[in-house]
Design an enzyme around this catalytic site. Structure first.
Site, mmCIF file in Angstrom:
data_model
loop_
_atom_site.group_PDB
_atom_site.id
_atom_site.type_symbol
_atom_site.label_atom_id
_atom_site.label_comp_id
_atom_site.label_asym_id
_atom_site.label_seq_id
_atom_site.Cartn_x
_atom_site.Cartn_y
_atom_site.Cartn_z
ATOM 1 N N SER A 260 0.587 -1.259 -0.089
ATOM 2 C CA SER A 260 0.128 0.008 0.232
ATOM 3 C C SER A 260 1.071 1.223 0.147
ATOM 4 O O SER A 260 1.558 1.408 -0.566
ATOM 5 C CB SER A 260 -1.077 0.209 0.639
ATOM 6 O OG SER A 260 -2.166 0.399 0.863
ATOM 7 N N ASP B 217 -10.263 -4.440 -4.053
ATOM 8 C CA ASP B 217 -9.945 -3.331 -3.113
ATOM 9 C C ASP B 217 -10.175 -1.977 -3.635
ATOM 10 O O ASP B 217 -10.168 -1.021 -4.598
ATOM 11 C CB ASP B 217 -8.080 -4.126 -3.194
ATOM 12 C CG ASP B 217 -7.265 -3.094 -2.729
ATOM 13 O OD1 ASP B 217 -7.630 -2.386 -1.877
ATOM 14 O OD2 ASP B 217 -5.736 -2.946 -2.403
ATOM 15 N N HIS C 59 -7.226 -5.693 0.170
ATOM 16 C CA HIS C 59 -6.139 -4.476 0.037
ATOM 17 C C HIS C 59 -5.037 -5.518 0.363
ATOM 18 O O HIS C 59 -4.148 -5.401 0.197
ATOM 19 C CB HIS C 59 -6.574 -3.439 0.839
ATOM 20 C CG HIS C 59 -5.224 -2.742 1.097
ATOM 21 N ND1 HIS C 59 -5.069 -1.860 -0.063
ATOM 22 C CD2 HIS C 59 -4.638 -1.988 1.948
ATOM 23 C CE1 HIS C 59 -4.012 -0.779 -0.339
ATOM 24 N NE2 HIS C 59 -3.947 -1.391 1.200
#
Length: 714
Positions: free
Chosen positions: A563, A649, A686
Site C-alpha cells: 500500500s 481492493d 487490500h
C-alpha cells in the site's frame, strides 16, 4: 534473472494517450483507459496479467508448496487465545485444526459472579433469569467458516457482545471490498435475528440496556460519514441517523467506553478531530459535542469515574506536539474545563488513555518502542511502567473489558518469540504468565532479534534485524528489507510463522522504521509527510546502503512493502534501481498525482493532509517529483519486480498497479518479462487473502519469488 517460458510473453497494454496541463506542466498518460476496471476490455487485460504471472512462476510451484507446508506446520493444531471476562461469561477464540478462521466461544465463570463491583456488571447479573444448568459449555457462538456462503473470503469487521450478554452484533464481508453486512444473533437461542443491515463499516456500540446498537455507514467512496442507531426487534427501515459529517476530509467512527455508560462518536481527518457523546443509558438522546473542531488539533476521549464524579480523560496535542492527558467533567466537557493530568514529555508519544475503575493505563511510545504505564487515580505520582521484556519486541494491551478490573492482560512478542499473554497487577505491575502460543518445532534460541540505528541525514533510523544465530552478519548473507512509513502507523515486530522459512534459508530480515511512520512519535510522522515525504524514501535507501556496508551482501538485497509501503517500493525502485536484486510492491499507491487530483475515487479527499493536494502548485511539485508513475527509471539495470493488486481492493484501485506495470514494460521491452503482476481477480482484500492457511499460501508465493532471486538454490 528470467525463467519465463519464452513462448509466454507478458501482456502488452495498448497506448491511448490522454494529455493534461496543470500549473503549466504538460502530462501525458498512455494508460488512463485502464481506470475503468469494470469494462470487459480492462478485465480481460487483468486476466491476461494473471495468466502471465501464473506461467512465469510455474517453476516455483514445488518451492511454494514446500514453503506453505513448512509455514503451516508451525501453527498449533488448535490455536487458542486467552479469555476475556464479562459479567456472566468469559470469551475466547479457538481456531480448530484445519480451519481457516477462529471461532468465538464463551464459558461460564460462576466463581466471579458474586465479585462484580461496577454498576453495569451488577445490573447484568441481577437481570440474568436464564437457566444455564443444562447448557453445554463452552459454547461456540460464532463460526466464521459457516458464514462463507460459497465465498473464498470471509472477514469480520467486528464481533460485539451486548451488555446483557444475550446478543451478538457481527459484521461480515465476503468479497474484500470492506462492505459489511451487519447482523444480530440471539446467543441463548443460537439463531440470528431477522433484521439485517446490508451496508455498514468498522466500529459499533451497544446501549446500556442492550436494546439499541450504533453503527457506521460509508458512502460510495468508502468514507464512513454517518452513525446510525438500530433498535433491536424493529425494521432496519426505521433506523435513525444519529450523526453525519459532510466534510469529505473527515471519517466518522463509533465505540463504547469500558464503563458502559458513554458511547463515543468521533470524526477525524489526518490532523484534526472532534468528539461527540451519547448517554448509553438514554440512547435516543441527541449526541453532544465535547469541543468543536479546530484545524490541527486532535483529541480523543474516554469516560471514567473519580472521587469528584464522572469525567472524561482527554488525550490531545493542543499545545503539546507529542500529546498530553487532560480531565474534564462529563457534564460540561468543553475545552475551557480541561485540566492537565499528564503533561507532555518530549521523549514520549502519548497515544491513548485506557480507563478502569481505580486506574488508568497509558499507551505510549518511547525510544521507538511501545510502553504501557499504570496510573492510580488516587495517586497519579505512583505510576508503574510496563515495558516489553524481549529484545526488539513489542507489548500491547490485550482485550480487557471489565471496568472494575484490578489486573489487565497484556501480550508481548517479537519476530523471534511467539506471543505470550500476562496478567499484570494494576497496582504493582507484577506479571503472571497466562498463556504462551505454541509454535510446533520452533526453537527460539536459534534466532536473534536486535535493534540497530542507521544514520540518514541528521536522524538515526531504527532498524529491527532478524536472523538465525548461525547466519553471519559479515556481508555474505542476502537480505530482505521491509518498510512502510506513512500515517504515523507503527508496524510492530510480531511473530510470523512464515518469516522463519526465510530465516532458515540464510536470509537476514530487516525492518526499517522510517520517517512517515509513528515509531519515533508525532515528529517522526511530521517529517515524513507532505513536503517532507522524500525523507521516507531517503531513509529506506540509507538503511539498505548501511546494511550493504558490511552486514549483508549488497548485491543480494530485496525490498518489500504494501500500500503506502508499495509507494515506497515504487519510489526506491525508480530512485535507486541499482540497489536492489528484487522489489516486491504489493497493492502499490504509485500514480500519486492522478489519484490525488481525482476526488471521485475512494479516500482521495481524506488523503490530502497526508500527501498533499496537487491543485496547489507547491503540492503538485513535490508529488510529481516522487510519484513512481511519473518517474520511471531508465531502461537497463532495473531489478526484477513483483507487483500485486486486487479487483475488489477499495483502498488502492487496481488500475494503479496495472498502469504502472504497463508503463514500465513499454519503456524497457527487454526487461519486460522480469516484471510480474499478480492480480487477484476474485474475492480478496487490500491486504490479501483471509484465513490463516490462505494467508500462508500467499506468503509462500511471495517468499518463493524472493528466494529464487536471492539464492542460487532456494
Amino acid at each position: 534473472m528470467n525463467h519465463t517460458d519464452p513462448a509466454v510473453a507478458p501482456p502488452v497494454a495498448p497506448t491511448r494517450p490522454r494529455h493534461s496541463v496543470l500549473h503549466g506542466v504538460r502530462r501525458s498518460d498512455d494508460y488512463a483507459w485502464l481506470r475503468d476496471s469494470s469494462s470487459p476490455e480492462v478485465l480481460d487485460h487483468l486476466a491476461a496479467e494473471r495468466t502471465f504471472y501464473d506461467a512465469a512462476t510455474v517453476h516455483l510451484r514445488p518451492l511454494i508448496q514446500a514453503l506453505a507446508e513448512e509455514m503451516s506446520s508451525r501453527l498449533p493444531p488448535t490455536e487458542l487465545t486467552v479469555s476475556w471476562q464479562r459479567a456472566r461469561f468469559s470469551y475466547y477464540t479457538s481456531t480448530p485444526e484445519g480451519s481457516e478462521y477462529p471461532q468465538l466461544l464463551r464459558d461460564l465463570h460462576p466463581s466471579d459472579r458474586s465479585q462484580a463491583t461496577d454498576s453495569v456488571a451488577k445490573a447484568v447479573i441481577a437481570s440474568d433469569s436464564v437457566d444455564h444448568t443444562d447448557a453445554q459449555f463452552p459454547q461456540v457462538i460464532l463460526d466464521p467458516a459457516s458464514l462463507a456462503d460459497g465465498s473464498a473470503y470471509v472477514d469480520l469487521g467486528y464481533r460485539i457482545v451486548s451488555p446483557d450478554e444475550r446478543l451478538l452484533a457481527y459484521a461480515v464481508d465476503r468479497t474484500g471490498e470492506e462492505i459489511f453486512a451487519l447482523q444480530f444473533r440471539d446467543l441463548d437461542a443460537g439463531v440470528d435475528l431477522p433484521e439485517r443491515i446490508e451496508r455498514s463499516y468498522y466500529g459499533g456500540a451497544w446501549s446500556a440496556d442492550s436494546g439499541s446498537f450504533f453503527y457506521t455507514v460509508h458512502d460510495g467512496l468508502y468514507r464512513p460519514y454517518q452513525v446510525w442507531r438500530h433498535d433491536i426487534g424493529t425494521s432496519v427501515g426505521g433506523d435513525v441517523c444519529v450523526y453525519e459529517d459532510l466534510d469529505e476530509q473527515f471519517e466518522v467512527m463509533v465505540r463504547g467506553c469500558r464503563s458502559g455508560d458513554v458511547i463515543v462518536l468521533w470524526s477525524q481527518s489526518r490532523d484534526t478531530s472532534e468528539v461527540w457523546l451519547v448517554d448509553a443509558h438514554d440512547p435516543t438522546a441527541p449526541a453532544r459535542c465535547v469541543e468543536p473542531r479546530r484545524k490541527g488539533i486532535e483529541y480523543h476521549c474516554e469516560h471514567g469515574r473519580t472521587p469528584d464524579g464522572d469525567v472524561l480523560f482527554v488525550v490531545t496535542n493542543d499545545n503539546a506536539p507529542e500529546f498530553r492527558a487532560m480531565t474534564t467533567p462529563l457534564a460540561a466537557p468543553g475545552q475551557a474545563q480541561w485540566e492537565e493530568l499528564v503533561p507532555e514529555a518530549a521523549e514520549e508519544r502519548l497515544e491513548r488513555v485506557e480507563a478502569f475503575a481505580e486506574h488508568l493505563v497509558l499507551r505510549l511510545r518511547r525510544g521507538g518502542s511501545p510502553l504501557l504505564r499504570t496510573v492510580p487515580l488516587h495517586a497519579c505520582n505512583q505510576a508503574v511502567d510496563i515495558a516489553c521484556s524481549l529484545p526488539a519486541g513489542t507489548i500491547a494491551l490485550d482485550r480487557n473489558e471489565r471496568f472494575d478490573a484490578t489486573e489487565v492482560t497484556v501480550v508481548e512478542q517479537s519476530y523471534t518469540e511467539p506471543p505470550a499473554w500476562y496478567a499484570v497487577d494494576l497496582r504493582s505491575g507484577e506479571r503472571r504468565l497466562r498463556r504462551r502460543q505454541e509454535a510446533p518445532g520452533y526453537e527460539p534460541s536459534r534466532y536473534r532479534s536486535e535493534r540497530i540505528g542507521v544514520a540518514s541525514g541528521d536522524v538515526e533510523v531504527p532498524v529491527t534485524l532478524v536472523h538465525r544465530c548461525d547466519t553471519p552478519l559479515d556481508g555474505s548473507a542476502p537480505a530482505l528489507l521491509y518498510g512502510y512509513g506513512a500515517y504515523e502507523s507503527c508496524d510492530e515486530p510480531e511473530f510470523d510463522p512464515a518469516l522463519l522459512s526465510l530465516l532458515d534459508r540464510g536470509v537476514v530480515y530487516a525492518h526499517a522504521h522510517i520517517r512517515g511512520g509513528g515509531e519515533g512519535g508525532r515528529r517522526w510522522w511530521l517529517t515524513g509527510r507532505m513536503e517532507h515525504k522524500q525523507n521516507t524514501f531517503t531513509d529506506h535507501i540509507a538503511v539498505a546502503d548501511a546494511l550493504a556496508a558490511g552486514r549483508v551482501d549488497g548485491d543480494r538485497i530485496a525490498t518489500r512493502g504494501l500500500s503506502a509501503g508499495g509507494l515506497l517500493q515504487g519510489a526506491v525502485f525508480s530512485q535507486r534501481p541499482d540497489r536492489w536484486r528484487a522489489v516486491v510492491a504489493e497493492v502499490p499507491f504509485v500514480d500519486v498525482v492522478t489519484t490525488m487530483l481525482d476526488d471521485s475515487i475512494p479516500l482521495t479527499a481524506g488523503e490530502w493532509d497526508e500527501w498533499g493536494d496537487p491543485r496547489r502548485a507547491a503540492d503538485f511539485a513535490w508529488l510529481r517529483a516522487y510519484s513512481p508513475y511519473d518517474n520511471l527509471p531508465s531502461a537497463g539495470g532495473r531489478p526484477d519486480l513483483l507487483v500485486t493488486g486486487a479487483v475488489h481492493d477499495p483502498r488502492v484501485m487496481v488500475w494503479e498497479p496495472a498502469k504502472w506495470v504497463a508503463a514500465l514494460r513499454a519503456t524497457d521491452p527487454d526487461w519486460s518479462p522480469r516484471c510480474l503482476f499478480r492480480c487477484e481477480l476474485g474475492e480478496g482484500a487490500h491486504t490479501g487473502p483471509s484465513g490463516r492457511y490462505a494467508r500462508l499460501r500467499y506468503e509462500a508465493e511471495v517468499y518463493a519469488w524472493i528466494l529464487f532471486h536471492l539464492l542460487a538454490h532456494p
